[in-house]
Design a protein around this motif. Structure first.
Motif, short mmCIF file in Angstrom:
data_model
loop_
_atom_site.label_atom_id
_atom_site.label_comp_id
_atom_site.label_asym_id
_atom_site.label_seq_id
_atom_site.Cartn_x
_atom_site.Cartn_y
_atom_site.Cartn_z
N ARG A 98 24.85 0.25 -38.87
CA ARG A 98 25.63 -0.87 -38.33
C ARG A 98 25.31 -1.01 -36.86
NH1 ARG A 98 32.12 -2.05 -38.82
NH2 ARG A 98 32.24 -3.65 -37.23
N SER A 99 24.85 -2.18 -36.50
CA SER A 99 24.43 -2.40 -35.12
C SER A 99 25.55 -3.09 -34.35
CB SER A 99 23.16 -3.28 -35.07
OG SER A 99 23.39 -4.52 -35.71
N ASP A 100 25.97 -2.47 -33.26
CA ASP A 100 26.97 -3.07 -32.38
C ASP A 100 26.27 -3.62 -31.14
OD1 ASP A 100 29.07 -2.36 -34.04
OD2 ASP A 100 29.21 -0.36 -33.15
N PRO A 101 26.66 -4.82 -30.71
CA PRO A 101 25.98 -5.40 -29.54
C PRO A 101 26.24 -4.58 -28.29
CG PRO A 101 27.93 -6.67 -30.13
CD PRO A 101 27.72 -5.68 -31.25
N ALA A 102 25.23 -4.48 -27.44
CA ALA A 102 25.38 -3.74 -26.18
C ALA A 102 26.29 -4.52 -25.24
CB ALA A 102 24.01 -3.53 -25.54
N PRO A 103 27.11 -3.84 -24.46
CA PRO A 103 27.99 -4.56 -23.54
C PRO A 103 27.18 -5.33 -22.50
CG PRO A 103 27.99 -2.20 -23.06
CD PRO A 103 27.25 -2.39 -24.35
N PRO A 104 27.58 -6.55 -22.20
CA PRO A 104 26.80 -7.34 -21.23
C PRO A 104 26.91 -6.76 -19.84
CG PRO A 104 28.86 -8.45 -21.76
CD PRO A 104 28.76 -7.27 -22.68
N LEU A 105 25.86 -6.98 -19.05
CA LEU A 105 25.88 -6.54 -17.65
C LEU A 105 26.80 -7.45 -16.85
CD1 LEU A 105 22.09 -5.83 -17.12
CD2 LEU A 105 23.90 -4.15 -17.43
N PRO A 106 27.51 -6.91 -15.87
CA PRO A 106 28.45 -7.74 -15.11
C PRO A 106 27.72 -8.70 -14.18
CG PRO A 106 28.30 -5.55 -14.16
CD PRO A 106 27.50 -5.51 -15.43
N GLU A 107 28.42 -9.76 -13.84
CA GLU A 107 27.87 -10.67 -12.85
C GLU A 107 27.88 -10.00 -11.47
OE1 GLU A 107 29.95 -14.32 -12.91
OE2 GLU A 107 29.37 -14.85 -14.96
N VAL A 108 26.94 -10.38 -10.65
CA VAL A 108 26.78 -9.75 -9.34
C VAL A 108 27.42 -10.63 -8.28
CG1 VAL A 108 25.14 -8.89 -7.65
CG2 VAL A 108 24.66 -8.64 -10.08
N GLY A 109 28.30 -10.04 -7.49
CA GLY A 109 28.93 -10.75 -6.39
C GLY A 109 28.94 -9.89 -5.15
N PRO A 110 29.53 -10.37 -4.08
CA PRO A 110 29.56 -9.58 -2.83
C PRO A 110 30.25 -8.24 -2.99
CG PRO A 110 30.18 -11.87 -2.44
CD PRO A 110 30.12 -11.69 -3.92
N GLU A 111 31.19 -8.13 -3.94
CA GLU A 111 31.89 -6.87 -4.10
C GLU A 111 31.00 -5.75 -4.62
OE1 GLU A 111 32.13 -9.12 -7.91
OE2 GLU A 111 32.44 -9.57 -5.79
N ALA A 112 29.78 -6.08 -5.09
CA ALA A 112 28.88 -5.05 -5.62
C ALA A 112 28.43 -4.09 -4.53
CB ALA A 112 27.66 -5.71 -6.27
N VAL A 113 28.44 -4.51 -3.27
CA VAL A 113 28.02 -3.62 -2.18
C VAL A 113 29.21 -3.05 -1.44
CG1 VAL A 113 25.82 -4.78 -1.90
CG2 VAL A 113 27.79 -5.58 -0.60
N ASP A 114 30.42 -3.35 -1.90
CA ASP A 114 31.61 -2.82 -1.27
C ASP A 114 31.99 -1.54 -2.01
OD1 ASP A 114 33.96 -2.26 -0.06
OD2 ASP A 114 34.99 -4.12 -0.63
N HIS A 115 31.72 -0.38 -1.37
CA HIS A 115 31.95 0.88 -2.06
C HIS A 115 33.42 1.16 -2.29
CE1 HIS A 115 32.17 1.94 2.26
NE2 HIS A 115 33.08 2.82 1.87
N GLU A 116 34.31 0.40 -1.65
CA GLU A 116 35.73 0.58 -1.89
C GLU A 116 36.21 -0.25 -3.07
OE1 GLU A 116 37.74 -0.32 1.70
OE2 GLU A 116 37.02 1.44 2.79
N ALA A 117 35.37 -1.18 -3.54
CA ALA A 117 35.79 -2.08 -4.63
C ALA A 117 35.34 -1.59 -6.00
CB ALA A 117 35.23 -3.48 -4.39
N VAL A 118 34.37 -0.69 -6.08
CA VAL A 118 33.88 -0.21 -7.37
C VAL A 118 33.86 1.31 -7.37
CG1 VAL A 118 32.49 -2.26 -7.84
CG2 VAL A 118 31.48 -0.35 -6.59
N ASP A 119 33.88 1.88 -8.56
CA ASP A 119 33.73 3.33 -8.69
C ASP A 119 32.25 3.63 -8.95
OD1 ASP A 119 33.27 2.52 -11.29
OD2 ASP A 119 35.07 3.46 -12.12
N PRO A 120 31.86 4.90 -9.04
CA PRO A 120 30.44 5.21 -9.24
C PRO A 120 29.85 4.57 -10.49
CG PRO A 120 31.58 7.16 -8.47
CD PRO A 120 32.63 6.13 -8.71
N ASP A 121 30.60 4.55 -11.60
CA ASP A 121 30.08 3.91 -12.80
C ASP A 121 29.91 2.41 -12.60
OD1 ASP A 121 29.99 6.30 -14.14
OD2 ASP A 121 31.96 6.06 -15.09
N GLY A 122 30.88 1.80 -11.95
CA GLY A 122 30.76 0.37 -11.68
C GLY A 122 29.61 0.07 -10.75
N PHE A 123 29.33 0.97 -9.82
CA PHE A 123 28.19 0.77 -8.91
C PHE A 123 26.87 0.79 -9.67
CE2 PHE A 123 25.16 2.67 -5.75
CZ PHE A 123 25.02 1.52 -4.97
N GLU A 124 26.74 1.71 -10.61
CA GLU A 124 25.51 1.76 -11.42
C GLU A 124 25.32 0.47 -12.20
OE1 GLU A 124 25.82 5.21 -13.85
OE2 GLU A 124 25.72 6.63 -12.18
#
Length: 254
Positions: A98-124
């Motif tokens: 049974r094949s489950d679809p892979a989760p989509p990659l998030p959209e990229v915004g200015p918060e992607a470079v804000d280390h206070e807005a994401v955790d390590p997994d979110g940064f990856e």
């Protein structure tokens, strides 16, 4: 001869229960008909005017129904026969087949470079989304236990394999030379990178930058990451010459 005789006894033993079932069923029908006949005879002798034919027909039908029900019931399993297989259960979510679809990659915004807005997994995942935005395919987030330094793997439109290590550090915590040395020991030899990249939300120490330049590892600090996210500069793999071999000196992105 002894072995052959044993097989014959095993075969006849398996057929005997079925024969006994037939005899018992036929006997049940005979008992029903005989009982009905005796009842009619007793009633006739007593002077009762009972319809003989309908009573016998009802008795015959009852006996036939009992015979059919008896024959349809599962009989004893012959010796040595395999047990009946249980009904197959539907495959569970995520199971093989049974094949489950892979989760989509998030959209990229200015918060992607804000280390206070994401955790390590979110940064990856944010770095992986940047790779997909800039034309990479087969983008995977592979970071975790036993990743040997690779957090994101992607393939550029030119077919170059990019291996990225993500360092989600605070402003005062710079990436040191030991971090670069551990990554340098696996990015080319183990992960077979055409382009090896270390991306951090902070910066690099001078020895780390020197080691990266000597090994051909592209360094992306917080300022360069902000420029990459804002599309003010090209992706980091463009700074690595396409014809450079691993170990050749390349200039880190600063």
């Amino acid at each position: 001869m002894a072995a052959s005789g044993g097989r014959r006894r095993g075969g006849s033993g398996g057929a005997a229960p079925a024969g006994r079932d037939v005899v018992l069923a036929v006997g049940l029908v005979v008992v029903c008909l005989g009982g009905a006949a005796l009842f009619v005879r007793t009633a006739a002798e007593a002077g009762g005017g009972l319809p003989v034919v309908p009573i016998l027909a009802v008795a015959a039908l009852a006996g036939g129904a009992a015979l059919a029900r008896w024959s349809a019931a599962p009989g004893p399993r012959p010796p040595g026969a395999p047990p009946a297989a249980p009904p197959a259960a539907p495959p569970a979510a995520g199971a093989p087949g049974r094949s489950d679809p892979a989760p989509p990659l998030p959209e990229v915004g200015p918060e992607a470079v804000d280390h206070e807005a994401v955790d390590p997994d979110g940064f990856e995942h944010a770095v992986a989304a940047l790779c997909a935005r800039d034309g990479c395919h087969r983008v995977e987030v592979v970071g975790g236990a036993g990743d040997l330094g690779a957090d994101v793997v992607a393939v550029t439109s030119e077919g170059r394999r990019v291996v990225i290590q993500c360092k989600h550090y605070g402003e005062g915590h710079r990436v040191g030379s030991q971090d670069l040395q551990r990554f340098g020991g696996t990015c080319f030899a183990v992960h077979e990178a055409d382009v090896a990249v270390v991306v951090t939300t902070s910066g690099f120490t001078a020895p780390a930058a020197e080691y990266a330049a000597a090994c051909g590892i592209v360094c992306v600090d917080g300022d360069a990451l902000a420029a990459w996210t804002g599309a003010r500069t090209g992706p980091p793999w463009q700074s690595a010459p396409a014809d450079a071999a691993p170990g050749e000196v390349r200039h880190p992105v600063r």
